[in-house]
Design a protein around this motif. Structure first.
Motif, PDB file in Angstrom:
ATOM      1  N   LEU A 108       5.932   8.168 -22.277  1.00 46.40           N
ATOM      2  CA  LEU A 108       5.918   7.320 -21.083  1.00 46.40           C
ATOM      3  C   LEU A 108       5.121   8.056 -20.024  1.00 46.40           C
ATOM      4  O   LEU A 108       5.509   9.134 -19.585  1.00 46.40           O
ATOM      5  N   ILE A 109       3.996   7.480 -19.602  1.00 45.12           N
ATOM      6  CA  ILE A 109       3.092   8.179 -18.700  1.00 45.12           C
ATOM      7  C   ILE A 109       2.561   7.223 -17.636  1.00 45.12           C
ATOM      8  O   ILE A 109       2.256   6.064 -17.938  1.00 45.12           O
ATOM      9  N   ASN A 110       2.478   7.695 -16.402  1.00 42.23           N
ATOM     10  CA  ASN A 110       2.030   6.835 -15.312  1.00 42.23           C
ATOM     11  C   ASN A 110       0.518   6.905 -15.094  1.00 42.23           C
ATOM     12  O   ASN A 110      -0.123   7.904 -15.409  1.00 42.23           O
ATOM     13  N   THR A 111      -0.018   5.815 -14.570  1.00 43.93           N
ATOM     14  CA  THR A 111      -1.384   5.845 -14.060  1.00 43.93           C
ATOM     15  C   THR A 111      -1.371   6.553 -12.704  1.00 43.93           C
ATOM     16  O   THR A 111      -0.307   6.870 -12.167  1.00 43.93           O
ATOM     17  N   LEU A 112      -2.525   6.779 -12.141  1.00 42.82           N
ATOM     18  CA  LEU A 112      -2.616   7.387 -10.817  1.00 42.82           C
ATOM     19  C   LEU A 112      -2.604   6.298  -9.752  1.00 42.82           C
ATOM     20  O   LEU A 112      -3.336   5.308  -9.871  1.00 42.82           O
ATOM     21  N   PRO A 113      -1.786   6.445  -8.714  1.00 42.88           N
ATOM     22  CA  PRO A 113      -1.770   5.441  -7.647  1.00 42.88           C
ATOM     23  C   PRO A 113      -3.014   5.527  -6.775  1.00 42.88           C
ATOM     24  O   PRO A 113      -3.661   6.570  -6.698  1.00 42.88           O
ATOM     25  N   ALA A 114      -3.325   4.420  -6.111  1.00 45.07           N
ATOM     26  CA  ALA A 114      -4.475   4.392  -5.205  1.00 45.07           C
ATOM     27  C   ALA A 114      -4.300   5.429  -4.103  1.00 45.07           C
ATOM     28  O   ALA A 114      -3.188   5.700  -3.651  1.00 45.07           O
ATOM     29  N   SER A 115      -5.405   5.994  -3.673  1.00 47.50           N
ATOM     30  CA  SER A 115      -5.362   7.029  -2.649  1.00 47.50           C
ATOM     31  C   SER A 115      -5.198   6.411  -1.255  1.00 47.50           C
ATOM     32  O   SER A 115      -5.857   5.417  -0.919  1.00 47.50           O
ATOM     33  N   ALA A 116      -4.327   7.011  -0.451  1.00 48.03           N
ATOM     34  CA  ALA A 116      -4.144   6.553   0.929  1.00 48.03           C
ATOM     35  C   ALA A 116      -5.252   7.091   1.834  1.00 48.03           C
ATOM     36  O   ALA A 116      -5.544   6.503   2.878  1.00 48.03           O
ATOM     37  N   VAL A 117      -5.874   8.203   1.440  1.00 50.00           N
ATOM     38  CA  VAL A 117      -6.919   8.831   2.255  1.00 50.00           C
ATOM     39  C   VAL A 117      -8.126   9.112   1.363  1.00 50.00           C
ATOM     40  O   VAL A 117      -8.283  10.222   0.843  1.00 50.00           O
ATOM     41  N   PRO A 118      -8.993   8.120   1.155  1.00 50.67           N
ATOM     42  CA  PRO A 118     -10.185   8.335   0.324  1.00 50.67           C
ATOM     43  C   PRO A 118     -11.031   9.488   0.863  1.00 50.67           C
ATOM     44  O   PRO A 118     -11.263   9.582   2.070  1.00 50.67           O
ATOM     45  N   ALA A 119     -11.494  10.336  -0.018  1.00 55.16           N
ATOM     46  CA  ALA A 119     -12.242  11.522   0.407  1.00 55.16           C
ATOM     47  C   ALA A 119     -13.582  11.167   1.051  1.00 55.16           C
ATOM     48  O   ALA A 119     -14.059  11.882   1.929  1.00 55.16           O
ATOM     49  N   ALA A 160       4.638   0.232  -9.545  1.00 52.30           N
ATOM     50  CA  ALA A 160       5.900   0.953  -9.335  1.00 52.30           C
ATOM     51  C   ALA A 160       6.119   1.295  -7.863  1.00 52.30           C
ATOM     52  O   ALA A 160       7.256   1.287  -7.369  1.00 52.30           O
ATOM     53  N   LEU A 161       5.037   1.594  -7.150  1.00 51.17           N
ATOM     54  CA  LEU A 161       5.129   2.040  -5.758  1.00 51.17           C
ATOM     55  C   LEU A 161       4.782   0.938  -4.763  1.00 51.17           C
ATOM     56  O   LEU A 161       4.577   1.218  -3.575  1.00 51.17           O
ATOM     57  N   ALA A 162       4.749  -0.302  -5.203  1.00 55.28           N
ATOM     58  CA  ALA A 162       4.284  -1.404  -4.362  1.00 55.28           C
ATOM     59  C   ALA A 162       5.088  -1.560  -3.073  1.00 55.28           C
ATOM     60  O   ALA A 162       4.550  -1.983  -2.048  1.00 55.28           O
ATOM     61  N   ALA A 163       6.373  -1.228  -3.101  1.00 55.51           N
ATOM     62  CA  ALA A 163       7.227  -1.403  -1.920  1.00 55.51           C
ATOM     63  C   ALA A 163       7.096  -0.250  -0.927  1.00 55.51           C
ATOM     64  O   ALA A 163       7.719  -0.283   0.140  1.00 55.51           O
ATOM     65  N   ILE A 164       6.292   0.750  -1.273  1.00 48.60           N
ATOM     66  CA  ILE A 164       6.155   1.943  -0.425  1.00 48.60           C
ATOM     67  C   ILE A 164       4.750   1.973   0.169  1.00 48.60           C
ATOM     68  O   ILE A 164       3.761   1.845  -0.562  1.00 48.60           O
ATOM     69  N   ALA A 165       4.645   2.132   1.471  1.00 52.94           N
ATOM     70  CA  ALA A 165       3.337   2.200   2.127  1.00 52.94           C
ATOM     71  C   ALA A 165       2.528   3.351   1.541  1.00 52.94           C
ATOM     72  O   ALA A 165       3.085   4.425   1.264  1.00 52.94           O
ATOM     73  N   PRO A 166       1.221   3.158   1.332  1.00 49.72           N
ATOM     74  CA  PRO A 166       0.394   4.204   0.714  1.00 49.72           C
ATOM     75  C   PRO A 166       0.523   5.564   1.376  1.00 49.72           C
ATOM     76  O   PRO A 166       0.534   6.589   0.687  1.00 49.72           O
ATOM     77  N   ASP A 167       0.640   5.606   2.718  1.00 46.47           N
ATOM     78  CA  ASP A 167       0.720   6.900   3.395  1.00 46.47           C
ATOM     79  C   ASP A 167       2.106   7.528   3.294  1.00 46.47           C
ATOM     80  O   ASP A 167       2.311   8.655   3.749  1.00 46.47           O
ATOM     81  N   LYS A 168       3.064   6.813   2.688  1.00 43.16           N
ATOM     82  CA  LYS A 168       4.416   7.344   2.496  1.00 43.16           C
ATOM     83  C   LYS A 168       4.683   7.718   1.037  1.00 43.16           C
ATOM     84  O   LYS A 168       5.779   8.149   0.694  1.00 43.16           O
TER      85      LYS A 168
END
Length: 212
Positions: A108-119, A160-168
């Motif tokens: 069971l392995i997760n993908t990487l979530p979108a970045s809140a602070v693009p480089a 999985a993280l949809a309910a959490i703001a990207p910066d949190k």
């Protein structure tokens, strides 16, 4: 009665510290009616863990984070970084396939979530070493590997993280304190997602008989 619930043995590894996820998996699986017994691999031992699997686990849970795939040596050219990234992804997906083929239990392995602070700001997806571009590349490689590896269960991080703001979703204090890649809320959300993925995998598709 927790003691009467069916047991599941989970081995846990990743690209960062997994102790918080280890603690969060037990209540998440309990919510699914399972008593989880968890066991953490050594820090930084992802590839060795996949190549030399522990034999008494029902599933291996792998927690990935974007920091591990980010550029580490800014002196390298974009082509050199891309070659290094491709090599790392090839090693990872190859090790996952080896684990599944030899151990016969799910990963069971997760993908990487979108970045809140693009480089690289608004050009991050097209910039050679942009965080968003790297995340897209890693997730495509994982998805391709999962297509040909039935025992590889991919958990979508953004869902999985949809309910959490990207910066949190991350906490710099936790990262510097103990290499914890995700915030407490994100870690709980990942634990729930892994438990749901296991439940869906073991229960199989629903069957409905409709009568008129």
């Amino acid at each position: 009665n927790i003691a009467a619930r069916p047991h599941i043995r989970l081995r846990l590894t990743g690209t960062s510290t997994t102790h918080s996820l280890d603690e969060a998996l037990r209540p998440a699986f309990a919510h699914m009616g399972l008593q989880a017994q968890t066991d953490e691999a050594s820090f930084g031992a992802l590839i060795p863990e996949l190549m030399s699997p522990v034999e008494n686990s029902n599933a291996l849970v792998v927690l990935l984070d974007a920091e591990d795939f980010s550029p580490k040596d800014w002196r390298k050219t974009a082509d050199e970084f891309q070659a290094d990234l491709n090599h790392r992804l090839s090693s990872l997906t190859g090790a996952i396939k080896y684990y599944c083929n030899t151990h016969g239990t799910p990963v069971l392995i997760n993908t990487l979530p979108a970045s809140a602070v693009p480089a690289a700001g608004h050009i991050d997806r097209s910039y050679a070493t942009g965080t968003t571009r790297v995340i897209d590349h890693v997730n495509r490689a994982l998805a391709d590997a999962a297509q040909s590896t039935p025992l590889m269960q991919l958990v979508d991080a953004d869902h999985a993280l949809a309910a959490i703001a990207p910066d949190k979703r991350t906490d710099p204090r936790l990262w510097h304190y103990g290499r914890l890649a995700y915030s407490e809320a994100s870690t709980r959300a990942f634990a729930q997602a892994f438990a749901l993925a296991w439940q869906a995998r073991t229960r199989g598709p629903a069957k409905v008989l409709a009568l008129d």
